[in-house]
Design an enzyme around this catalytic site. Structure first.
Site, PDB file in Angstrom:
ATOM      1  N   ARG A  59      -5.389  38.122  -8.537  1.00 20.81           N
ATOM      2  CA  ARG A  59      -5.407  36.744  -9.025  1.00 20.81           C
ATOM      3  C   ARG A  59      -6.394  35.929  -8.193  1.00 20.81           C
ATOM      4  NH1 ARG A  59       0.777  34.628  -9.530  1.00 20.81           N
ATOM      5  NH2 ARG A  59      -0.203  32.807  -8.611  1.00 20.81           N
ATOM      6  N   ARG A  66      -2.373  27.323  -0.409  1.00 23.47           N
ATOM      7  CA  ARG A  66      -1.110  27.276  -1.165  1.00 23.47           C
ATOM      8  C   ARG A  66       0.077  27.163  -0.206  1.00 23.47           C
ATOM      9  NH1 ARG A  66      -1.456  32.543  -4.526  1.00 23.47           N
ATOM     10  NH2 ARG A  66       0.502  31.932  -5.478  1.00 23.47           N
TER      11      ARG A  66
HETATM   12  P1  AMP Z   1       2.771  30.315  -9.080  1.00 16.24           P
HETATM   13  O1  AMP Z   1       2.483  31.468  -9.972  1.00 16.24           O
HETATM   14  O2  AMP Z   1       4.168  29.784  -9.228  1.00 16.24           O
HETATM   15  O3  AMP Z   1       2.407  30.577  -7.633  1.00 16.24           O
HETATM   16  O4  AMP Z   1       1.825  29.109  -9.577  1.00 16.24           O
HETATM   17  C1  AMP Z   1       0.418  29.243  -9.593  1.00 16.24           C
HETATM   18  C2  AMP Z   1      -0.220  27.873  -9.600  1.00 16.24           C
HETATM   19  O5  AMP Z   1       0.198  27.128 -10.753  1.00 16.24           O
HETATM   20  C3  AMP Z   1       0.153  26.978  -8.420  1.00 16.24           C
HETATM   21  O6  AMP Z   1      -0.628  27.235  -7.266  1.00 16.24           O
HETATM   22  C4  AMP Z   1      -0.146  25.583  -9.000  1.00 16.24           C
HETATM   23  O7  AMP Z   1      -1.529  25.327  -9.069  1.00 16.24           O
HETATM   24  C5  AMP Z   1       0.349  25.752 -10.445  1.00 16.24           C
HETATM   25  N1  AMP Z   1       1.790  25.414 -10.538  1.00 16.24           N
HETATM   26  C6  AMP Z   1       2.819  26.244 -10.854  1.00 16.24           C
HETATM   27  N2  AMP Z   1       3.997  25.600 -10.843  1.00 16.24           N
HETATM   28  C7  AMP Z   1       3.715  24.307 -10.509  1.00 16.24           C
HETATM   29  C8  AMP Z   1       4.506  23.137 -10.300  1.00 16.24           C
HETATM   30  N3  AMP Z   1       5.851  23.169 -10.438  1.00 16.24           N
HETATM   31  N4  AMP Z   1       3.857  21.989  -9.971  1.00 16.24           N
HETATM   32  C9  AMP Z   1       2.529  21.928  -9.864  1.00 16.24           C
HETATM   33  N5  AMP Z   1       1.728  22.989 -10.000  1.00 16.24           N
HETATM   34  C10 AMP Z   1       2.297  24.189 -10.327  1.00 16.24           C
END
Ligand code: AMP
Length: 220
Positions: free
Chosen positions: A164, A175
């Site tokens: 990714r 992050r």
């Molecule tokens: P994840 O797969 O949950 O790590 O999400 C990947 C990316 O999606 C994150 O780094 C954010 O850019 C965005 N993202 C996912 N969930 C949220 C959330 N609840 N609020 C804001 N951005 C989000």
């Protein structure tokens, strides 16, 4: 039953979700997956989210909250109350947490439990930078901890694995910082409500699942 999986990126929320989905009457709402789905379909929402995702920043609250309720309400019409709804990667800010509380109240529902994954930053970096994902079926691997049988190829569907964009070292560090600055305050938020349960996210997936089942037993 509504359960939040709260923890830094790479803590194992997705892995635990998958185990729960395999073993229980459950459905998952992952805002990250919803954004990636939109992105792969090149929707305006997906393209807007990409600007933030690639840098490891959070997508603005209102966009994310609207997306969440769209998905939640589409489930509600079909699902019965026995089902576990897993919130994976949402909420990530206090204002998302408050919006979730308000929206739950409007729907005569509540958050029943928040599972908090405790994992050190060092382990998170090691896990995320070694992660490889199948773009076709969504299976995840790790170069060291869980390699595919054939290097670079998905065991399940034979597609070529990818890293990714946001699992590169620089983005991973950002992050984690974003999590520490904006999301970790939710630990206190839910702890004060008395619904936070901590699990040791450094354990193996089966052991984490066992801990989850124990916590579930405590509230049933
Ligand atoms: P994840 O797969 O949950 O790590 O999400 C990947 C990316 O999606 C994150 O780094 C954010 O850019 C965005 N993202 C996912 N969930 C949220 C959330 N609840 N609020 C804001 N951005 C989000």
């Amino acid at each position: 039953m509504n359960i939040i999986l709260l923890g830094p990126p790479g803590a194992g929320k997705g892995t635990l979700s998958n185990k729960i989905l395999e073993n229980k009457n459950a459905v998952q709402i992952s805002t990250g997956d919803l954004f990636r789905y939109n992105l792969s379909n090149k929707t305006p929402l997906g393209l807007k989210a990409k600007e933030y995702m690639d840098k490891g920043e959070l997508v603005p609250d209102q966009v994310t909250i609207d997306l969440l309720w769209d998905k939640f309400d589409s489930l509600e019409t079909k699902e019965n109350d026995e089902k576990i709804i897993l919130f994976d990667g949402f909420p990530r800010t206090i204002s998302q947490g408050q919006a979730l509380d308000d929206g739950m109240k409007e729907r005569n529902q509540k958050i029943d439990m928040v599972i908090y994954f405790d994992v050190s930053d060092e382990i998170l970096i090691q896990r995320l930078t070694g992660r490889r994902t199948c773009p076709e079926c969504g299976a995840t691997y790790h170069l060291v901890n869980n390699p595919p049988k054939k290097e670079g190829i998905c065991d399940k569907c034979g597609s070529e694995l990818i890293q990714r964009v946001d699992d590169s070292i620089e983005t991973v560090k950002n992050r984690i910082e974003v999590y520490n600055n904006q999301t970790s305050v939710l630990i206190d938020y839910y702890s004060k409500k008395g619904i936070l349960k901590s699990i040791d996210g450094t354990k193996k997936p089966d052991e984490v699942y066992k801990e989850f089942e124990n916590k579930l037993g405590e509230i049933n």
